[in-house]
Scaffold this motif. Structure first.
Motif, PDB file in Angstrom:
ATOM      1  N   LYS A 332       0.938  -1.364  -0.277  1.00 46.28           N
ATOM      2  CA  LYS A 332      -0.152  -0.440  -0.283  1.00 46.28           C
ATOM      3  C   LYS A 332       0.424   1.328  -0.185  1.00 46.28           C
ATOM      4  O   LYS A 332       0.394   2.162  -0.356  1.00 46.28           O
ATOM      5  CB  LYS A 332      -0.646   0.318   1.131  1.00 46.28           C
ATOM      6  N   VAL A 336       1.012   3.942  -2.546  1.00 40.73           N
ATOM      7  CA  VAL A 336       0.885   5.542  -2.837  1.00 40.73           C
ATOM      8  C   VAL A 336       1.272   6.718  -3.423  1.00 40.73           C
ATOM      9  O   VAL A 336       1.917   7.492  -3.868  1.00 40.73           O
ATOM     10  CB  VAL A 336       0.341   6.053  -1.313  1.00 40.73           C
ATOM     11  N   ALA A 341      -2.098   5.387  -6.068  1.00 41.45           N
ATOM     12  CA  ALA A 341      -2.927   4.746  -5.953  1.00 41.45           C
ATOM     13  C   ALA A 341      -2.784   6.337  -4.970  1.00 41.45           C
ATOM     14  O   ALA A 341      -1.933   6.569  -4.600  1.00 41.45           O
ATOM     15  CB  ALA A 341      -3.354   3.949  -4.341  1.00 41.45           C
ATOM     16  N   GLY A 342      -4.151   6.575  -4.044  1.00 43.39           N
ATOM     17  CA  GLY A 342      -4.298   7.246  -3.843  1.00 43.39           C
ATOM     18  C   GLY A 342      -4.250   7.619  -2.347  1.00 43.39           C
ATOM     19  O   GLY A 342      -3.964   6.158  -0.955  1.00 43.39           O
ATOM     20  N   PRO A 343      -4.391   8.491  -1.011  1.00 46.05           N
ATOM     21  CA  PRO A 343      -3.702   8.270   0.071  1.00 46.05           C
ATOM     22  C   PRO A 343      -4.580   7.303   1.092  1.00 46.05           C
ATOM     23  O   PRO A 343      -4.783   7.003   1.901  1.00 46.05           O
ATOM     24  CB  PRO A 343      -3.227   9.912   0.597  1.00 46.05           C
ATOM     25  N   ASP A 540      -8.801   4.248  -4.570  1.00 47.23           N
ATOM     26  CA  ASP A 540      -8.688   5.663  -3.826  1.00 47.23           C
ATOM     27  C   ASP A 540      -8.248   6.529  -5.218  1.00 47.23           C
ATOM     28  O   ASP A 540      -7.567   7.479  -4.670  1.00 47.23           O
ATOM     29  CB  ASP A 540      -7.904   5.985  -2.740  1.00 47.23           C
TER      30      ASP A 540
END
Length: 542
Positions: A332, A336, A341-343, A540
């Protein structure tokens, strides 16, 4: 961002034991630059934390470390089970004799359990992590840290030279043990019963003990002679051993009370041989507790391993849960930091891992009751569960909530039966495939990106390629079948779709950690639009 810093890294890991080194390995595999600071001068010298369960070994397999670990553990490769007996002069009773009776585990996993003590495992992890570029600094202690909206600024001290260094990181992983200064600094509380029991781990040499043990190749032997009870563990099955002696600090007993003479006498009485040779080589106290942090994160700081949860050692759940924490967090963070990927994805770390720790820590305590672990006097009415449930906890745990779509949020974290059938939130099923003629497990496909599995002739494969381009994300897609369009073929004639709970026109989306993120049981009218929505929500990016 603090401009007056000596080093800048995407991730700073505080603590270089099993969990910190595992985090370094996993981040290194994903190409994430990081630094590890560990206050001790070297890896562990004490043989402890030896049980590595099948899920942990799967993670090390994918990370390219499994063979090295099994080589380091080869001396205990034939040790299985836990024996309970008043002394070694008696046959005793096996609490369980085989980790995998009948070899049934092979249908669930390409890996298996591995008995590798911490002092043997950590050097392997260290070597693998450094080969991948990990900046790992021993004799280095973090003194303080501050965080803001952009990152974390930490002051670390070289304990050999006294030099202070400022490190700026975008994220910090606290793998700094059960008395975690980072957790304390963040003011994160803990839940659970607290302390369970205390032991002193005594390492010793004895040439004659192997004759008393005979051909009983146990992982541990619980010796139950009153006033001389304890747990005996082999280190090399020949001369080196460990004895866990109950310790009662609540009754005023101190570590100084464990003199060499007392330890020698207790070992001799426990094994039932008053004249056996015993040479004490070391002593280390340890504390069994059941505690789970109330939160796994605060801003850009994340807890992993013992800083997040403490568990009874029975069943070796604690270290395995911590290593699996690190793996969940690593992919993860990589997603990010690499911009795909978003936070919000990082918020799912706590959502997924905290419930696993709560269930697993309770199971570890229950197993200590089942096994009557030396030194543990549980509260009246405390009971155990079914011993057959160990594999369900080790491999079958699931994420009802988090970075999954379509999971039932009401389902238990650990199911009543082993259910690795492709349901969202569960570990993806293992199946042997042929990749250009090379035999590989489906689990070997999952590490650096999300993966879509589908059949030949479906539209999902093309949809995945288009969605990857539109969202600028890594997304691999494999068509499984026997035709010329197949990327992978079943090695043993298996039905990939049935195994994953879909039809031949369905699709299964698997995360980099091998967990099913989503599945479509059959074809849909617009697979590209469907998959776009799923990926944007999952990562996200919406």
């Amino acid at each position: 961002m603090n401009e007056e810093v000596d080093h800048r890294v995407p991730v700073l890991i505080v603590g270089g034991s099993l969990v910190g080194l595992s985090a370094s390995l996993f981040l290194g595999r994903l190409g994430i630059e990081h630094m590890v600071v560990e206050k001790h001068s070297a890896t562990s010298m004490h043989p402890r934390g030896r049980g590595n369960n099948v899920r942990t070994m799967e993670l090390f397999r994918v990370a390219g470390a499994e063979e090295r670990i099994r080589e380091a553990a080869s001396i205990l490769a034939d040790n299985h089970g836990i024996l309970q007996t008043p002394s070694l002069a008696e046959e005793g009773e096996w609490l369980f004799k085989e980790m995998d009776p009948g070899g049934g585990l092979a249908r669930f996993s390409p890996s298996g359990w591995c008995l590798c003590s911490q002092n043997d495992l950590e050097p392997v992890l260290l070597q693998c992590a450094r080969e991948l570029g990990g900046d790992i600094r021993f004799s280095t202690e973090m003194l303080s840290f501050e965080q803001d909206a952009e990152g974390v600024t930490a002051v670390v001290k070289n304990r050999d030279t006294g030099e202070h260094t400022t490190v700026y990181a975008e994220y910090l992983i606290a793998a700094d043990g059960p008395r975690s200064p980072v957790r304390e600094r963040l003011g994160i509380g803990q839940t659970g019963p607290g302390e369970l029991f205390h032991n002193v781990s005594i390492t010793f040499n004895s040439k004659a003990l192997a004759d008393l043990v005979g051909d009983r190749r146990f992982i541990a032997c619980y010796l139950t002679t009153p006033e001389a009870d304890g747990a005996l563990l082999p280190v090399d099955n020949v001369e080196k051993w460990v004895f866990h002696a109950p310790w009662q600090p609540g009754r005023g007993e101190t570590l100084e009370d464990f003199t060499d003479d007392r330890c020698i006498d207790q070992i001799r009485r426990a094994v039932g041989a008053p004249d056996i040779d015993v040479e004490i080589t070391g002593k280390a106290p340890w504390h069994a507790a059941e505690r789970v942090a109330e939160s796994y994160a605060a801003g850009r700081v994340f807890l992993a391993g013992d800083s997040a949860h403490e568990m009874s050692p029975t069943g070796a759940f604690g270290s395995n849960t911590g290593i699996q924490d690190a793996h969940n967090l690593a992919w993860k963070l990589a997603a990010v930091l690499n911009g795909w990927a978003g936070p919000g994805l990082l918020q799912t770390y706590e959502t997924e891992r905290l419930p696993v720790a709560q269930v697993t820590s309770a199971r570890a305590s229950a197993r200590s009751v089942e096994h009557s672990h030396p030194g543990y006097a549980p509260a009246p009415g405390a009971g155990g569960g079914q011993q057959g449930g160990v594999l369900k906890v080790a491999l079958g745990y699931r994420y009802p909530r988090g970075a999954v779509i379509g999971a039932d949020p009401a389902q238990p974290v650990v199911p009543d039966t082993m259910q690795l059938t492709g349901e969202p939130g569960s570990r993806a099923p293992h199946m042997w495939l042929l990749n250009s003629g090379v035999r590989t497990s489906t689990l070997d496909l999952y590490e650096r990106s999300c993966v879509l599995l589908c059949g030949t002739g479906s539209m999902w494969h093309t949809a995945a390629k288009r969605v990857a381009e539109r969202l600028s994300i890594p997304l691999e897609s494999y068509r499984i079948g026997s035709g010329p369009d197949a990327d992978l073929a079943p090695a043993d004639g298996g039905d990939w779709a049935a195994l994953h709970g879909v039809t031949g026109q369905g699709a299964v989306l698997v995360r980099p950690d091998g967990y099913v993120a989503w599945r479509s049981e059959s074809a849909v009218a617009d697979p590209e639009a469907t998959l776009y929505e799923i990926m944007a929500s999952l990562l996200d990016l919406a």
